[in-house]
Scaffold this motif. Structure first.
Motif, PDB file in Angstrom:
ATOM      1  N   ALA A  29      43.075  26.889  32.682  1.00  0.00           N
ATOM      2  CA  ALA A  29      42.948  27.064  34.127  1.00  0.00           C
ATOM      3  C   ALA A  29      41.530  27.464  34.511  1.00  0.00           C
ATOM      4  O   ALA A  29      41.022  27.065  35.564  1.00  0.00           O
ATOM      5  CB  ALA A  29      43.944  28.112  34.615  1.00  0.00           C
ATOM      6  N   ALA A  30      40.857  28.266  33.669  1.00  0.00           N
ATOM      7  CA  ALA A  30      39.478  28.664  33.952  1.00  0.00           C
ATOM      8  C   ALA A  30      38.508  27.520  33.727  1.00  0.00           C
ATOM      9  O   ALA A  30      37.441  27.463  34.348  1.00  0.00           O
ATOM     10  CB  ALA A  30      39.097  29.860  33.079  1.00  0.00           C
ATOM     11  N   PRO A  33      37.978  24.092  36.833  1.00  0.00           N
ATOM     12  CA  PRO A  33      36.984  23.997  37.921  1.00  0.00           C
ATOM     13  C   PRO A  33      35.650  23.398  37.497  1.00  0.00           C
ATOM     14  O   PRO A  33      34.901  22.911  38.346  1.00  0.00           O
ATOM     15  CB  PRO A  33      36.820  25.467  38.358  1.00  0.00           C
ATOM     16  N   ILE A 162      38.570  36.024  32.961  1.00  0.00           N
ATOM     17  CA  ILE A 162      38.948  34.624  33.134  1.00  0.00           C
ATOM     18  C   ILE A 162      38.751  34.185  34.589  1.00  0.00           C
ATOM     19  O   ILE A 162      38.233  33.097  34.874  1.00  0.00           O
ATOM     20  CB  ILE A 162      40.401  34.414  32.682  1.00  0.00           C
ATOM     21  N   VAL A 163      39.164  35.041  35.528  1.00  0.00           N
ATOM     22  CA  VAL A 163      38.976  34.714  36.942  1.00  0.00           C
ATOM     23  C   VAL A 163      37.490  34.600  37.278  1.00  0.00           C
ATOM     24  O   VAL A 163      37.058  33.691  38.008  1.00  0.00           O
ATOM     25  CB  VAL A 163      39.663  35.776  37.823  1.00  0.00           C
ATOM     26  N   SER A 166      36.151  31.323  36.081  1.00  0.00           N
ATOM     27  CA  SER A 166      36.627  30.214  36.908  1.00  0.00           C
ATOM     28  C   SER A 166      35.883  30.116  38.232  1.00  0.00           C
ATOM     29  O   SER A 166      35.863  29.051  38.863  1.00  0.00           O
ATOM     30  CB  SER A 166      38.130  30.355  37.171  1.00  0.00           C
ATOM     31  N   GLY A 181      44.445  24.234  41.913  1.00  0.00           N
ATOM     32  CA  GLY A 181      43.780  24.944  40.827  1.00  0.00           C
ATOM     33  C   GLY A 181      43.955  26.444  40.929  1.00  0.00           C
ATOM     34  O   GLY A 181      44.152  27.134  39.925  1.00  0.00           O
ATOM     35  N   LEU A 185      45.855  28.771  38.212  1.00  0.00           N
ATOM     36  CA  LEU A 185      45.183  29.921  37.605  1.00  0.00           C
ATOM     37  C   LEU A 185      46.009  31.186  37.789  1.00  0.00           C
ATOM     38  O   LEU A 185      46.164  31.981  36.849  1.00  0.00           O
ATOM     39  CB  LEU A 185      43.795  30.091  38.231  1.00  0.00           C
TER      40      LEU A 185
END
Length: 759
Positions: A29-30, A33, A162-163, A166, A181, A185
């Protein structure tokens, strides 16, 4: 090892395996993007493969109870071997053992990648240096996250990292919010936190928590947070970027004619708003480029004069017999960081600029600052465009004596094709104006195509003479290519020419101030167009770019107001759009007012969008039913495999769906008795499910009761059917289409309380 210990060990490995999978999902998920910044390719597969290999190595090492340091070293070794084998095998021994040459090659790859990121425009081509940086960074991030989550047991800290990772692509190349997305995430972060918590729980704690409905409550809170973020955030007021606001600079203006980089950026931000009392909306110019040397166009470096000085803008070039009309325009900068203030041509006065030293350039009637920016500015411009008739502009000569030599200079090595095509396309014209309009018609005809991608792919993304020759061969490009080709071809015909960088007039909004419609100008409307100097009239703009605006034309003295005459047509024709630089080629602003207010009529209604909306609504409404049915099938499969708790939970959820309370304070037998006596559940089948859950609860084997066979699953299915049949049809349909058990878990505080029985 006893069977109980083996079972506990197996459950522990299952928890660690689930945690490893959740880490990989969060890292994916990261990583997604980044696709907005770099075109997807083999680097994406390589990054995921490296992350999976590192996590698999860590999981395997922990199974053998190796120290945490050893686990991290093993993962680092996997990273080094993979990176060497894929990117640096030519410098390594046996393709995987790094050498001194391998270590020397790493800084070169990183430097090349950073250069591509700095000078490139998103989305970037996935070159080897970029792939090396992204894949390597993904591997290092995997090692760090695995250590923080599994070894240090700090999933929240890992989630923050992780955020943050991203968000880097969104900061590097701002664009609209990727809702899908974001939701993906958020789900993977919640999955990671839950998996880490579950991996530390004992089996009995898991069972108690599932009965109490804690996971369901947490899931509900997470789902509500995601929905609120997706639905509420877009309707919140957005902060406007202003000077000193701390939000960073906005879009700028590249006067080196590298506009392709700006036009290809994914974000289309509003840069300014414009309104005017003129009958047509003007182009806004930032600066001009007259000198063509070294194969490139250079911005004019004329001296600025203080705005407080008399006639700071100089005189209008038009002679006395040329009609000149005074207009004013109000410009409000929304998000533009530039030393040039966009103004209509020719500006003769400006008021409202602040925060810096601003000056005017009389030579091209532009406004610039040496120590400030347009960010946050709001100003009013007075301008006086010349409006010659068709006869006057045809009688004027484009070989001016009052212009700078730099507007006529050509390089000695200019490709011959440029001059040859200029002569060929203007062979039948008799006046300078007719020659230029012939070139304009040729560029805007069907032989040329507007494209932001073709120039880059074909390798002639520039404005030099060689790039122009390549453009005339391929006949695909954007405004820079059209303007450069037109200006150079005009010079080969001995006409003074220059290029203007600025903005198209914009698009109408529904807002109107003092009876003047407000037009919104976006970063994608950054534009370049050519100008040619006519003796006694001044600089006349032309629009050769195919697909943008309408060609510059002028009305005959006999033409009616609001009409223009095509030199090759026998009758007058009415202009169609407001986006040509030519004055009379603009449509009347009243039509724009009607369009801005929604006054334009439609001839028909396209049913496809309505059908699409209806289909989307149907799919959305059916999602709860599909999810509940999938869950029921999973419970049935688990029950047939011997999981008595799955059969019992299926009965509890069926009861909640039809509105029957399923509290944690009620024993299985009491709950079963109430379903039989009050809601028509079959006694025999209900007794089978109760017997299965009681045996599983009090046996040493846990909730597996293999000796029940398919009896518990069949009994639970029969009870569910009976409960649905016991309620009215409306309640039955609601239970199927909007099952309450998706958000209300058995035993939770939302599942209700048992009714008090009368004594």
């Amino acid at each position: 090892m006893s069977s109980a210990e083996a079972a506990r060990s197996a459950r522990g490995r299952g928890g660690e395996r689930l945690l490893t999978i959740s880490i990989l999902a969060a890292l994916l998920a990261a990583l997604l993007p980044v696709v907005r910044v770099i075109d997807p390719g083999w680097w994406l597969i390589g990054a995921l493969l490296l992350a999976a290999m590192i996590l698999a190595a860590g999981y395997t090492a922990r199974r053998y109870r190796l120290p945490a340091v050893a686990v991290t070293l093993i993962e680092a070794a996997v990273w080094a071997v993979f990176m060497t084998l894929v990117f640096l095998r030519d410098t390594a021994l046996l393709w995987v053992i790094p050498t001194l040459d391998t270590f020397r090659a790493v800084p070169l790859l990183v430097e090349s990648a950073m250069e591509e990121i700095t000078v490139g425009a998103a989305p970037l081509e996935p070159t080897v240096p970029l792939a090396f940086m992204v894949v390597g960074a993904m591997g290092l991030l995997t090692i760090v996250v695995d250590h923080v989550v599994v070894t240090a047991r700090m999933p929240l800290l890992a989630s923050v990292g992780i955020v943050a990772v991203s968000l880097i692509p969104a900061i590097a190349a701002p664009s609209d919010v990727d809702v899908i997305g974001f939701v993906f995430l958020a789900i993977t972060i919640l999955f990671l936190i839950r998996s880490e918590t579950r991996s530390r729980e004992k089996p009995l704690e898991r069972e108690a928590e599932r009965t109490a409905g804690v996971p369901a409550t947490a899931l509900g809170i997470g789902a509500i947070a995601i929905v609120v973020a997706v639905v509420a955030t877009p309707v919140l007021p957005q902060p406007g970027a202003r000077a000193g606001s701390g939000l960073g600079p906005g879009p700028g203006i590249d006067a080196t004619l590298q506009l392709g980089d700006d036009l290809r950026r994914p974000q289309d931000a509003e840069v300014l708003r414009l309104r005017t009392d003129a009958p047509s909306v003007p182009y806004l110019r930032a600066t001009t480029l007259s000198r063509f040397e070294g194969g490139v166009w250079s911005p004019d470096r004329a001296q600025t004069i203080s705005l407080d000085a008399d006639r700071a803008f100089g005189a209008v070039d038009a002679e006395d017999d040329i009609r000149v009309t005074d207009y004013s325009a109000k410009v409000d900068i929304i998000n533009l960081d530039s030393p040039w203030a966009p103004v209509p041509y020719p500006a003769i006065d400006i008021d409202g600029l602040s925060a810096g030293l601003w000056g005017a350039v009389p030579y091209n009637h532009t406004v610039a600052s040496t120590n400030s920016s347009t960010q946050g500015q709001s100003y009013e411009v007075a301008y006086a465009p010349a409006r010659p008739s068709l006869e006057q502009v045809r009688a004027a000569s484009a070989v001016g004596s009052q212009v700078r030599d730099e507007t006529t200079e050509l390089p000695t090595d200019i490709p011959p094709v440029i001059g040859e095509l200029a002569l060929q396309m203007t062979a039948e014209a008799t006046t300078d104006y007719d020659r230029l309009t012939a070139l304009q018609r040729w560029f805007r005809g069907g032989e040329f195509k507007y494209s932001l991608d073709a120039p880059v792919e074909e390798g002639f993304d520039g404005s030099g003479a060689e790039a122009v020759a390549r453009f005339l061969d391929v006949r695909e490009g954007y405004c820079v290519h059209f303007a450069s080709a037109f200006a150079l071809m005009a010079r080969t015909l001995h006409m003074p020419s220059r290029i203007v960088v600025g903005y198209l007039p914009g698009t109408p909004t529904t807002q109107s101030i003092d009876g003047q419609p407000v037009f919104s100008v976006y970063s994608s409307q950054l534009h370049a167009w050519p100008e040619v100097y006519f003796e006694g009239i001044g600089w006349i703009p032309f629009e050769p770019t195919s697909g943008l605006g309408v060609p510059t034309t002028f009305s005959s003295e006999a033409a009616l107001p609001g009409q223009t005459i095509d030199p090759d047509a026998a009758t007058p024709q009415s202009s169609a759009t407001p986006t040509a630089p030519g004055d009379q080629a603009q449509i009347d602003l009243e039509e724009q007012r009607q369009n801005a207010a929604g006054g334009a009529s439609r001839n028909g209604l396209d049913p496809l969008p309505i059908l699409g909306v209806v289909a989307a609504v149907i799919v959305l409404l059916s999602l709860p039913f599909l999810i509940r049915e999938l869950r029921r099938r999973q419970q049935d499969a688990a029950a047939r495999g011997g999981d008595a708790a799955a059969a019992w939970q299926s009965v509890q959820e069926a009861a909640i769906d039809v509105g029957i309370p399923a509290p944690a304070s009620e024993s299985p037998r009491a709950f079963a008795r109430r379903l039989v006596e009050q809601h028509g559940a079959p006694a025999s089948e209900m007794n089978t499910v109760v017997l299965a859950i009681e045996r599983a609860s009090y046996s040493r084997a846990g909730n597996r009761s293999q000796w029940m066979g398919d009896a518990a699953a069949d009994a639970a299915s029969s009870v569910r059917v009976a409960l649905l049949a016991s309620v009215p049809p409306s309640r039955r349909i609601l239970a199927l289409l909007a099952p309450r058990s998706l958000i209300i878990r058995p035993g939770s505080v939302y599942a209700g309380s048992a009714p008090v029985r009368a004594r």
